[in-house]
Design a protein around this motif. Structure first.
Motif, mmCIF file in Angstrom:
data_model
loop_
_atom_site.group_PDB
_atom_site.id
_atom_site.type_symbol
_atom_site.label_atom_id
_atom_site.label_comp_id
_atom_site.label_asym_id
_atom_site.label_seq_id
_atom_site.Cartn_x
_atom_site.Cartn_y
_atom_site.Cartn_z
ATOM 1 N N ASP A 288 32.969 39.440 25.329
ATOM 2 C CA ASP A 288 31.736 39.889 25.988
ATOM 3 C C ASP A 288 31.932 39.996 27.501
ATOM 4 O OD1 ASP A 288 30.366 39.904 23.554
ATOM 5 O OD2 ASP A 288 29.693 37.828 23.793
ATOM 6 N N VAL A 289 32.560 38.973 28.083
ATOM 7 C CA VAL A 289 32.773 38.951 29.539
ATOM 8 C C VAL A 289 33.612 40.153 29.963
ATOM 9 C CG1 VAL A 289 33.807 37.673 31.459
ATOM 10 C CG2 VAL A 289 32.547 36.448 29.668
ATOM 11 N N ILE A 290 34.680 40.427 29.214
ATOM 12 C CA ILE A 290 35.551 41.546 29.545
ATOM 13 C C ILE A 290 34.814 42.872 29.404
ATOM 14 C CG2 ILE A 290 37.617 42.804 28.797
ATOM 15 C CD1 ILE A 290 38.772 40.026 28.020
ATOM 16 N N SER A 291 34.084 43.050 28.299
ATOM 17 C CA SER A 291 33.347 44.295 28.078
ATOM 18 C C SER A 291 32.303 44.522 29.161
ATOM 19 C CB SER A 291 32.666 44.263 26.701
ATOM 20 O OG SER A 291 33.613 44.192 25.661
ATOM 21 N N LEU A 292 31.551 43.477 29.526
ATOM 22 C CA LEU A 292 30.535 43.608 30.562
ATOM 23 C C LEU A 292 31.161 43.914 31.916
ATOM 24 C CD1 LEU A 292 28.163 40.688 29.488
ATOM 25 C CD2 LEU A 292 27.601 43.133 29.495
ATOM 26 N N ALA A 293 32.310 43.295 32.195
ATOM 27 C CA ALA A 293 32.992 43.560 33.467
ATOM 28 C C ALA A 293 33.437 45.014 33.544
ATOM 29 C CB ALA A 293 34.184 42.624 33.623
ATOM 30 N N ILE A 294 33.951 45.550 32.445
ATOM 31 C CA ILE A 294 34.380 46.949 32.413
ATOM 32 C C ILE A 294 33.175 47.872 32.640
ATOM 33 C CG2 ILE A 294 35.311 48.767 30.923
ATOM 34 C CD1 ILE A 294 37.099 46.619 29.654
ATOM 35 N N GLU A 295 32.010 47.454 32.118
ATOM 36 C CA GLU A 295 30.798 48.259 32.272
ATOM 37 C C GLU A 295 30.194 48.128 33.667
ATOM 38 O OE1 GLU A 295 28.252 46.945 29.169
ATOM 39 O OE2 GLU A 295 29.548 47.709 27.557
ATOM 40 N N ASP A 297 29.175 44.953 35.176
ATOM 41 C CA ASP A 297 28.338 43.783 35.417
ATOM 42 C C ASP A 297 28.898 42.976 36.591
ATOM 43 O OD1 ASP A 297 27.883 40.694 34.915
ATOM 44 O OD2 ASP A 297 26.251 41.744 33.877
ATOM 45 N N PRO A 298 28.098 42.773 37.668
ATOM 46 C CA PRO A 298 28.642 42.123 38.872
ATOM 47 C C PRO A 298 29.057 40.672 38.656
ATOM 48 C CG PRO A 298 26.267 42.450 39.064
ATOM 49 C CD PRO A 298 26.694 43.201 37.856
ATOM 50 N N GLY A 299 28.297 39.930 37.865
ATOM 51 C CA GLY A 299 28.652 38.529 37.635
ATOM 52 C C GLY A 299 29.955 38.373 36.879
ATOM 53 N N CYS A 300 30.133 39.186 35.832
ATOM 54 C CA CYS A 300 31.359 39.120 35.034
ATOM 55 C C CYS A 300 32.559 39.594 35.843
ATOM 56 C CB CYS A 300 31.195 39.952 33.766
ATOM 57 S SG CYS A 300 29.968 39.278 32.601
ATOM 58 N N ARG A 301 32.348 40.620 36.664
ATOM 59 C CA ARG A 301 33.447 41.085 37.510
ATOM 60 C C ARG A 301 33.828 40.025 38.543
ATOM 61 N NH1 ARG A 301 34.235 46.757 37.199
ATOM 62 N NH2 ARG A 301 34.968 46.919 39.354
ATOM 63 N N GLN A 302 32.845 39.284 39.021
ATOM 64 C CA GLN A 302 33.130 38.260 40.023
ATOM 65 C C GLN A 302 33.961 37.120 39.453
ATOM 66 O OE1 GLN A 302 32.218 38.288 43.496
ATOM 67 N NE2 GLN A 302 33.865 36.790 43.302
ATOM 68 N N VAL A 303 33.595 36.640 38.256
ATOM 69 C CA VAL A 303 34.353 35.508 37.701
ATOM 70 C C VAL A 303 35.779 35.931 37.360
ATOM 71 C CG1 VAL A 303 32.289 34.334 36.821
ATOM 72 C CG2 VAL A 303 33.551 35.884 35.317
ATOM 73 N N ILE A 304 35.971 37.191 36.940
ATOM 74 C CA ILE A 304 37.333 37.659 36.653
ATOM 75 C C ILE A 304 38.119 37.840 37.944
ATOM 76 C CG2 ILE A 304 38.689 39.588 35.739
ATOM 77 C CD1 ILE A 304 36.645 39.839 33.509
ATOM 78 N N ALA A 305 37.460 38.328 38.991
ATOM 79 C CA ALA A 305 38.131 38.450 40.289
ATOM 80 C C ALA A 305 38.522 37.077 40.825
ATOM 81 C CB ALA A 305 37.217 39.163 41.282
ATOM 82 N N ASP A 306 37.634 36.081 40.659
ATOM 83 C CA ASP A 306 37.958 34.715 41.086
ATOM 84 C C ASP A 306 39.152 34.178 40.295
ATOM 85 O OD1 ASP A 306 35.849 34.809 42.858
ATOM 86 O OD2 ASP A 306 34.473 33.676 41.579
ATOM 87 N N ALA A 307 39.169 34.493 38.993
ATOM 88 C CA ALA A 307 40.309 34.081 38.169
ATOM 89 C C ALA A 307 41.582 34.737 38.676
ATOM 90 C CB ALA A 307 40.072 34.448 36.706
ATOM 91 N N GLY A 308 41.489 36.011 39.065
ATOM 92 C CA GLY A 308 42.658 36.708 39.610
ATOM 93 C C GLY A 308 43.186 36.037 40.864
ATOM 94 N N SER A 309 42.292 35.587 41.735
ATOM 95 C CA SER A 309 42.722 34.898 42.956
ATOM 96 C C SER A 309 43.453 33.600 42.628
ATOM 97 C CB SER A 309 41.511 34.611 43.846
ATOM 98 O OG SER A 309 40.927 35.809 44.308
ATOM 99 N N ALA A 310 42.915 32.848 41.660
ATOM 100 C CA ALA A 310 43.537 31.575 41.292
ATOM 101 C C ALA A 310 44.895 31.811 40.629
ATOM 102 C CB ALA A 310 42.618 30.791 40.356
ATOM 103 N N ILE A 311 44.963 32.788 39.729
ATOM 104 C CA ILE A 311 46.234 33.111 39.075
ATOM 105 C C ILE A 311 47.230 33.621 40.111
ATOM 106 C CG2 ILE A 311 47.357 34.669 37.427
ATOM 107 C CD1 ILE A 311 44.721 34.571 35.795
ATOM 108 N N GLY A 312 46.744 34.446 41.043
ATOM 109 C CA GLY A 312 47.612 34.974 42.090
ATOM 110 C C GLY A 312 48.212 33.889 42.955
ATOM 111 N N THR A 313 47.429 32.850 43.254
ATOM 112 C CA THR A 313 47.947 31.730 44.045
ATOM 113 C C THR A 313 49.082 31.032 43.304
ATOM 114 O OG1 THR A 313 45.808 31.403 45.127
ATOM 115 C CG2 THR A 313 47.341 29.539 45.140
#
Length: 406
Positions: A288-295, A297-313
């Protein structure tokens, strides 16, 4: 007499060894140009040309015209099937099986959803049955299988091929998956970590092709990385190399499955992402989170972007140690594209030690097939029957595609 026989015999042995090397290389990469064959084997273009002509006449390989870098090239593939290999990915919520012949073109495959905390016996029973059904559907028989590769989402001891850290796959700790499937199907089985298999597949057929120093990161229900060093998968003594999901990022954080506190998986894993959206979005699944982010949804995109920052570190730390040419990102979260990848790039390139390294951060080419395709390739490497009895190479990466056919 002795003076003439020795060199002749030596030359014949050399020709046979070179032919075996060429066939083994074609078998590993599935399809490869003659110039790439020269780069992979270390043989001269003229030698490669002569060997390919001989093998074509013998019916071992076949060639066809293609275009590489805007120039005509000769693509070499195996001319006939030399046995089937099976690649299995047993994920946290997905079972994927691919069956291929030695050309490495997938000829049959199936994806099956798995429940949370799926039972070992049920999952391995289903795996065995699906393999038999897929092979039968090809009009083949089980004896035609040369080997089976299995990718699991846990560190795997290279020697015992069992899960090497307890608690990461609940109820799977004491199960010898290799032995269970081998007894049920009557074939040899090799087991490895899913991110390692993703790295192997991307090196053979995907975004790490031509890269000898690289990283494949699987961002999904949990996060792990497969590391290429000098073109080979680096597993470590107990198979824990690349387990970036268990690097501590929050000393006061939650307890991880491994027993540690504040591991990366407790911050970017599926449970953490879903929980962070519970108040604003209600009950969700990772899908659901992934599908909403693709569509959008700002909240879902934000948590995935935050995850990207943590993974990137975490990847920036890993890159400081391993100095890769390229980082390839796969797993379910990669479906969101630059929402995840852009923060990873920023974190890696923002590290002073890496600022001039020009490390590419790219999406996986193979997508959700990477892990099963890597397991399939490993099975063919380990158990396939190479030409002239020569052993298969463990090398993961392919020759550089930048060379032009002459």
């Amino acid at each position: 007499m002795d003076g003439s026989v020795g060199p002749t015999g030596s030359q014949a042995s050399l020709r046979e060894a070179n032919s075996a090397r060429v066939v083994d290389t074609v078998k590993r990469y599935g399809h490869i140009t003659q110039v790439e064959l020269a780069a992979a084997t270390g043989l001269s273009p003229a030698t490669i040309s002569n060997i390919v002509k001989q093998l074509t006449a013998q019916g071992v390989v076949q060639t066809q015209n293609t275009v590489r870098s805007g120039r005509r090239a000769q693509m070499v593939t195996l001319a006939r099937r030399t046995g089937l290999a099976v690649g299995v990915y047993i994920g946290r919520r997905t079972l994927r099986i691919d069956v291929s012949d030695a050309t490495q073109d997938v000829t049959a495959g199936q994806v099956f959803p798995l429940p949370v905390d799926h039972r070992v016996d049920t999952t391995l029973d289903r795996t065995s049955l699906l393999i038999m059904e897929l092979v039968e559907g090809l009009g083949a028989e089980l004896p035609e299988i040369v080997g089976i590769g299995v990718a699991l989402p846990a560190p795997i001891d290279p020697d015992t091929q069992r899960v090497s850290v307890r608690g990461i796959m609940r109820d799977w700790d004491d199960v010898d998956v290799r032995d269970v499937l081998s007894r049920r199907l009557g074939h040899r089985v090799v087991v490895d970590n899913d991110a390692n298999m993703g790295a192997l597949a991307e090196a053979r057929y995907g975004a790490l092709r031509g890269c000898h120093e690289g990283v494949y990161v699987r961002a999904s229900y949990q996060t792990g990385a497969g590391i290429l060093i000098d073109g080979r998968i680096h597993r470590g003594q107990r198979g824990t190399a690349g387990e970036i999901g268990h690097v501590q990022v929050d000393p006061q954080g939650a307890i991880c499955q491994c027993g540690g506190r504040g591991c990366l998986n407790t911050v970017v894993g599926a449970d953490a992402l879903v929980d962070s959206l519970r108040i604003s979005r209600g009950p969700l699944t990772l899908h659901d989170v992934i599908s909403l982010a693709i569509e959008g949804d700002p909240g879902c995109r934000q948590v995935i972007a935050d995850a990207g920052s943590a993974i990137g570190t975490a990847l920036a730390d890993l890159s400081t140690w391993t100095d890769p040419q390229r980082i390839v990102v796969g797993g379910e979260l990669a479906q969101v594209g630059d929402v995840l990848l852009a923060p990873i790039r920023d974190a890696v390139r923002g590290r002073p030690m890496l600022a001039s390294a020009d490390i590419d951060v790219l999406p996986s080419i193979l997508g959700d097939r990477a892990e099963s395709m890597g397991a399939l390739a490993l099975a063919m490497d380990r158990f396939g029957q190479p030409y002239a009895g020569q052993p298969s190479s463990d090398r993961a990466s392919s020759p550089s595609p930048t060379q032009e056919e002459k």
